[in-house]
Design a protein around this motif. Structure first.
Motif, PDB file in Angstrom:
ATOM      1  N   UNK A  47       4.595   3.915 -24.133  1.00 20.99           N
ATOM      2  CA  UNK A  47       4.453   2.459 -24.034  1.00 20.99           C
ATOM      3  C   UNK A  47       5.830   1.806 -23.840  1.00 20.99           C
ATOM      4  N   UNK A  48       6.794   2.260 -24.633  1.00 22.64           N
ATOM      5  CA  UNK A  48       8.150   1.713 -24.526  1.00 22.64           C
ATOM      6  C   UNK A  48       8.793   2.095 -23.195  1.00 22.64           C
ATOM      7  N   UNK A  49       8.581   3.341 -22.793  1.00 19.92           N
ATOM      8  CA  UNK A  49       9.154   3.812 -21.533  1.00 19.92           C
ATOM      9  C   UNK A  49       8.684   2.934 -20.369  1.00 19.92           C
ATOM     10  N   UNK A  50       7.389   2.546 -20.418  1.00 21.91           N
ATOM     11  CA  UNK A  50       6.853   1.682 -19.370  1.00 21.91           C
ATOM     12  C   UNK A  50       7.571   0.344 -19.348  1.00 21.91           C
ATOM     13  N   UNK A  51       7.900  -0.172 -20.537  1.00 24.64           N
ATOM     14  CA  UNK A  51       8.614  -1.451 -20.605  1.00 24.64           C
ATOM     15  C   UNK A  51       9.992  -1.308 -19.948  1.00 24.64           C
ATOM     16  N   UNK A  52      10.677  -0.170 -20.186  1.00 25.90           N
ATOM     17  CA  UNK A  52      11.974   0.068 -19.547  1.00 25.90           C
ATOM     18  C   UNK A  52      11.825   0.230 -18.031  1.00 25.90           C
ATOM     19  N   UNK A  53      10.813   0.984 -17.600  1.00 32.50           N
ATOM     20  CA  UNK A  53      10.558   1.108 -16.169  1.00 32.50           C
ATOM     21  C   UNK A  53      10.334  -0.271 -15.570  1.00 32.50           C
ATOM     22  N   UNK A  54       9.591  -1.091 -16.300  1.00 33.13           N
ATOM     23  CA  UNK A  54       9.316  -2.454 -15.851  1.00 33.13           C
ATOM     24  C   UNK A  54      10.623  -3.216 -15.652  1.00 33.13           C
ATOM     25  N   UNK A  59      14.516  -5.434 -11.999  1.00 32.39           N
ATOM     26  CA  UNK A  59      15.923  -5.549 -11.631  1.00 32.39           C
ATOM     27  C   UNK A  59      16.142  -5.166 -10.168  1.00 32.39           C
ATOM     28  N   UNK A  60      15.404  -4.154  -9.695  1.00 36.00           N
ATOM     29  CA  UNK A  60      15.605  -3.674  -8.326  1.00 36.00           C
ATOM     30  C   UNK A  60      14.897  -4.522  -7.296  1.00 36.00           C
ATOM     31  N   UNK A  61      13.635  -4.912  -7.607  1.00 37.29           N
ATOM     32  CA  UNK A  61      12.832  -5.593  -6.589  1.00 37.29           C
ATOM     33  C   UNK A  61      12.745  -7.097  -6.843  1.00 37.29           C
ATOM     34  N   UNK A  62      13.029  -7.499  -8.060  1.00 41.00           N
ATOM     35  CA  UNK A  62      12.900  -8.910  -8.394  1.00 41.00           C
ATOM     36  C   UNK A  62      11.460  -9.339  -8.594  1.00 41.00           C
ATOM     37  N   UNK A  63      10.534  -8.381  -8.547  1.00 44.30           N
ATOM     38  CA  UNK A  63       9.126  -8.765  -8.635  1.00 44.30           C
ATOM     39  C   UNK A  63       8.458  -8.170  -9.864  1.00 44.30           C
ATOM     40  N   UNK A  64       7.926  -9.042 -10.716  1.00 40.79           N
ATOM     41  CA  UNK A  64       7.180  -8.591 -11.884  1.00 40.79           C
ATOM     42  C   UNK A  64       5.890  -7.892 -11.456  1.00 40.79           C
ATOM     43  N   UNK A  65       5.328  -8.379 -10.372  1.00 38.56           N
ATOM     44  CA  UNK A  65       4.052  -7.813  -9.891  1.00 38.56           C
ATOM     45  C   UNK A  65       4.247  -6.376  -9.432  1.00 38.56           C
ATOM     46  N   UNK A  66       5.369  -6.124  -8.766  1.00 37.12           N
ATOM     47  CA  UNK A  66       5.659  -4.751  -8.364  1.00 37.12           C
ATOM     48  C   UNK A  66       5.788  -3.874  -9.599  1.00 37.12           C
TER      49      UNK A  66
END
Lengths: 290, 238
Positions: A47-54, A59-66
């Motif tokens: 769960x935490x790892x997903x938050x970091x990936x997020x 940071x890379x794409x600027x898109x929360x949806x991505x």
């Protein structure tokens, strides 16, 4: 409308939204336990790892949806890898082997995120569309919380369809009672279980992404929220999705109203509720006796 | 030979439950594997299916060495398994139980009369059609047995391993099951049958293996067994 009513409404929405996220994580944990019999101690870490990936995807794409699309899938792939090459190897050792192994995986993930992302709090901002309040009736509701609730319901609907309408779901439901017979019918059960594990981790991943903008991302996330997910599963009954749902919502409300009225005592309320339920029903609200 | 089991040794822990067991089944044959309780009949079927791994020996099926294969691979190679406890899926409907028997979940579209599909299963098991949407757990013992056989037929096996199909069934139902097995065999499916009911077994089989403790004690045709009082006494009579 007076101020008190609107405050209550806001707290209720906060509580339900938090409960929904808890439910996503707990449901993932339950799917893995109910179908494979594995108590995945690394669940909070995923769960935490997903938050970091997020965080990184934003940071890379600027898109929360991505990030919402990519991060849970990336996390699920890590989960599939762990199942295929580690958990499967220790399954002959029974529950103890799985507990120790998944605890080790949790520590590895924790060490990994500190190494790659550091220990500070990383902020993620809510996408502009979901900012602010929506005015319904006489009350204002925060849009992002409503989004969380809707998203959790959508995931729940997808899971229900998957479980009751597809061949995979039927295989899984059959394998819960008799995996050997399913295997003898020509179905590659280990492959199915790998997929199930991936789905469980994916659900935790969705939870990690949606909670990231609220709590910020930090290495304590696994313990803080992951532990609640375990409490939810134990209180609702291991393997029971209905139990997890009800208890998640209760916990969400307890925590938001608890903070309102008792402040520091809010976490105690949740643990107290668990103790109360387990004292009366040791197998949880909807747990099945072994 | 469709199935050739050679010199199979299987252990449960330290107990040596199959000791150099060999048997063969030809294309289209119905062969009975008989003997008293605890001789290793069910273990023989499980060793062929891959549900227990034999320590040594070989299982060759349709020209392929399948020794030690995972059960799903043995099933895909063309072996169907009808276990003693029937083991239907209690929470799934009759239709869904049958559905899971279909390999890969797709029934071939061509109307080959040799392909098993729902229609053909229901022709053989009319009682399943009436209960198509009921959950497995609500079926009677006989119906569960029919479902268990039907479920494995949905995978179009060349060989069916059937373990004690008439156990615990009422006499009328025993006859039903017997007839169904005869029909299935006539339709071209080879069968290895473990059966306690001697009358049923001998009325179906062309050849018989009798098991003593962990080994085959007698092999021969049904006629040969009928003439051999000694073998009957030694391996069958209680």
């Amino acid at each position: 409308m007076d101020v008190t009513a609107s405050m209550y409404a806001a707290q209720a929405i906060h509580g339900i939204a938090f409960g929904m996220v808890l439910f996503l994580i707990a449901a993932g944990l339950n799917v893995i336990f109910g179908m494979m019999g594995i108590l995945n101690l690394a669940h909070g870490a995923f769960f935490m790892l997903a938050a970091y990936f997020c965080y990184s995807v934003v940071a890379m794409t600027g898109s929360f949806w991505a990030a919402l699309l990519i991060a849970p899938v990336l996390t699920a792939l890590v989960g599939v890898f762990v199942e295929r090459f580690f958990i499967r190897k220790v399954q002959i050792m029974g529950a103890m082997g799985e507990l120790i192994l998944t605890l080790g995986v949790a520590m590895l993930i924790l060490g990994g995120v500190k190494f790659f992302w550091g220990t500070e709090n990383l902020p993620i901002s809510v996408p502009p569309v979901l900012e602010g309040m929506v005015h319904i009736g006489a009350l204002d509701y925060p849009i992002y919380r409503i989004f969380m609730i809707v998203l959790a319901l959508v995931v729940l609907a997808i899971m229900t369809l998957l479980l009751y309408k597809t061949r995979l779901g039927k295989i899984v439901r059959a394998a819960v009672s008799d995996r050997e017979m399913v295997n003898a019918l020509g179905i590659n059960v280990p492959l199915v279980f790998m997929f199930v594990f991936g789905i469980g981790v994916w659900m935790a991943g969705i939870g990690g992404v949606v909670i990231a903008p609220i709590l910020t991302v930090f290495p304590g996330l696994a313990d803080q929220v992951g532990m609640y997910a375990f409490i939810v599963v134990v209180t609702g009954g291991l393997g029971s999705l209905k139990g997890a749902f009800i208890v998640s919502i209760i916990f969400g409300l307890l925590s938001s109203f608890g903070i309102q009225f008792f402040s520091q005592l809010a976490p105690v309320l949740i643990v107290g509720f668990m103790a109360f339920v387990l004292a009366i029903k040791p197998h949880g609200l909807f747990g099945v006796k072994e | 030979m469709l199935l050739e089991v050679k010199d199979l040794n299987t252990f449960y822990g330290i107990s040596h439950v199959l000791q150099g067991l060999s048997l063969q089944i030809g294309e289209g044959e119905l062969v009975a594997l008989l003997g008293r309780n605890g001789m290793g009949k069910s273990t023989t079927l499980k060793s062929i299916m891959g549900l227990v791994s034999p320590q040594s020996g070989t299982v060759v099926f349709a020209g392929k060495d399948i020794t030690g294969w995972a059960p799903y691979k043995a099933a895909r190679a063309g072996i169907g398994y009808v276990p003693e406890e029937r083991r239907i899926f209690p929470e799934l409907s009759v239709m869904d139980n049958l559905f899971l028997g279909i390999k890969g979940g797709r029934i071939s579209e061509n109307n080959d009369p040799h392909v098993w599909n729902y229609e053909r299963i229901f022709r053989h098991f009319p009682m399943l059609k009436e209960r198509a949407n009921q959950k497995g757990k609500f079926l009677s013992g006989g119906e569960q047995q029919m479902l268990s056989i039907g479920r494995s037929l949905m995978g179009n096996p060349k060989l069916l391993l059937v373990d004690e199909p008439t156990e615990g069934l009422a006499p009328l139902m025993v006859q039903e099951v017997r007839n169904v097995l005869a029909d299935i065999n006539k339709a071209g499916v080879s069968i290895l049958l473990v059966e306690h009911n001697l009358k049923v077994a001998l009325s179906l089989a062309s050849r018989v293996y009798l098991m003593g403790k962990a080994h085959i004690g007698f092999a021969g045709t049904v006629e040969e067994l009928k003439c051999n009082d000694e073998a009957r006494q030694k391996y069958l009579e209680v």
